[in-house]
Design an enzyme around this catalytic site. Structure first.
Site, PDB file in Angstrom:
ATOM      1  N   THR A 126     -57.579   0.616 -45.373  1.00 58.95           N
ATOM      2  CA  THR A 126     -57.791   1.881 -44.475  1.00 58.95           C
ATOM      3  C   THR A 126     -58.678   2.653 -45.287  1.00 58.95           C
ATOM      4  O   THR A 126     -58.978   2.774 -46.751  1.00 58.95           O
ATOM      5  CB  THR A 126     -56.348   2.788 -44.368  1.00 58.95           C
ATOM      6  OG1 THR A 126     -56.672   3.752 -43.614  1.00 58.95           O
ATOM      7  CG2 THR A 126     -55.803   2.589 -45.560  1.00 58.95           C
ATOM      8  N   TYR A 148     -48.775   6.377 -48.062  1.00 60.70           N
ATOM      9  CA  TYR A 148     -49.502   5.446 -47.552  1.00 60.70           C
ATOM     10  C   TYR A 148     -50.698   5.028 -48.156  1.00 60.70           C
ATOM     11  O   TYR A 148     -50.873   3.774 -48.278  1.00 60.70           O
ATOM     12  CB  TYR A 148     -49.556   6.212 -46.031  1.00 60.70           C
ATOM     13  CG  TYR A 148     -50.510   4.920 -45.152  1.00 60.70           C
ATOM     14  CD1 TYR A 148     -50.061   3.784 -44.957  1.00 60.70           C
ATOM     15  CD2 TYR A 148     -51.861   5.590 -44.908  1.00 60.70           C
ATOM     16  CE1 TYR A 148     -51.105   2.728 -44.184  1.00 60.70           C
ATOM     17  CE2 TYR A 148     -52.552   4.533 -44.074  1.00 60.70           C
ATOM     18  CZ  TYR A 148     -52.209   3.171 -43.530  1.00 60.70           C
ATOM     19  OH  TYR A 148     -53.014   2.328 -43.089  1.00 60.70           O
TER      20      TYR A 148
END
Length: 310
Positions: A126, A148
């Site tokens: 990501t 995250y």
């Protein structure tokens, strides 16, 4: 028939990859734990029901971090790891679950891939690993600002650590704000379209000037499958649409596509929210033949059409 394991097969991206692989003649072993941390697992179960109607698909309900993976990985030529616990906001609240899903699960999966001599492993990563400003090519500094992002960067590092000490063949794909039909209901574009259509009010974090590089789902699927076939190991690729929009601009595009407007409430930005993402995708274009084909308006139209029954 060539067997490909797709983890997170009942998720937004994983299910789309699975469908495309099957259409190309692969046999897909899907793995998913069908959790409900971010949204109702009924959404995943509905995707699973659709996949089970396809030929050349089998499914295992497994948690990568805790369950036995031998039977699923054995005999596989490729593994595409789309399994993860995404979402920056929730990662502050249930960090141990993010560690399990995004780090421990990856280590265990790679152990099995090495054991059964999988030809290539593709890891979904990501833009969040880059931090507040994810702008530039794959060489920009990584400085994640959410738990995250931290766990996803740790997963990337696991690949390199194992790769230095084995013959692990892998590719890492940094996705930039994927949207389109089937998008998770907790994600911004889905929320915007649904609320505008139902005449609800939109909550925009901050002042809406933060910028995003959006990537349509079919373009992401094509890039992911291309990376699976790419022979060179240890490469990171930005998978990005290559155009940048402010959050306010995205909302206005949603207004245009729906043909209606909605009241906007500007609310406090959450911790770990990125300021700007804009991925240089030239490396993926050169090495993977990546060519984003779907622009934002067409992509929003396709996503809205898929939400007709919501």
């Amino acid at each position: 028939m060539i067997k490909v394991v797709v983890t997170g097969a009942c998720g937004f991206i994983g299910s789309a990859i699975t469908e495309k692989l099957i259409s190309q003649g692969y046999f897909v072993e899907g793995i998913d734990n069908l959790d409900n941390n971010l949204y109702s697992k009924e959404v995943k179960e509905k995707r699973l029901s659709n996949l089970l109607n396809l030929n050349n698909f089998s499914f295992s309900n497994l948690d990568l971090a805790t369950d036995n993976l031998d039977q699923s990985i054995e005999g596989s030529s490729y593994v595409i790891n789309e399994a993860a616990l995404p979402g920056q906001v929730l990662s502050w609240e249930i960090f141990p679950k993010y560690v399990s899903a995004n780090i421990l699960a990856v280590e265990k999966l790679l152990e099995k891939c090495l054991k059964y001599k999988v030809k290539k492993v593709v890891q979904a990563s990501t833009s969040s690993v880059c931090g507040k400003f994810a702008v530039g090519n794959e060489a920009i500094p990584t400085n994640p600002i959410s738990p995250y992002g931290i766990t996803k960067l740790a997963a990337e590092n696991l690949y390199y650590a194992l790769g230095l000490n084995s013959d692990l063949n892998f590719a890492i794909l940094r996705y930039f704000s994927v949207y389109g039909p089937g998008q998770r209901p907790d994600m911004a574009v889905h929320k915007f379209l649904k609320l505008i259509k139902s005449k609800g009010e939109l909550n925009i974090t901050g002042d809406g000037t933060q910028k995003r590089d959006l990537t349509f789902i079919s373009d992401v699927v094509d890039a992911t499958i291309s990376s699976m076939k790419f022979e060179e190991s240890g490469q990171i690729f930005n998978i990005s649409g290559g155009k940048q929009y402010s959050l306010n601009e995205i909302v206005n595009k949603c207004f245009d596509v729906v043909g209606a407007k909605a009241n906007i409430n500007y609310v406090k930005r959450p911790k770990g929210d990125q300021e700007e993402t804009f991925g240089d995708n030239s490396k993926a274009r050169l090495k993977l033949g990546f060519d984003p084909k779907v622009d934002l308006i067409l992509g929003l139209q396709k996503q809205l059409s898929s939400m007709a029954n919501e």
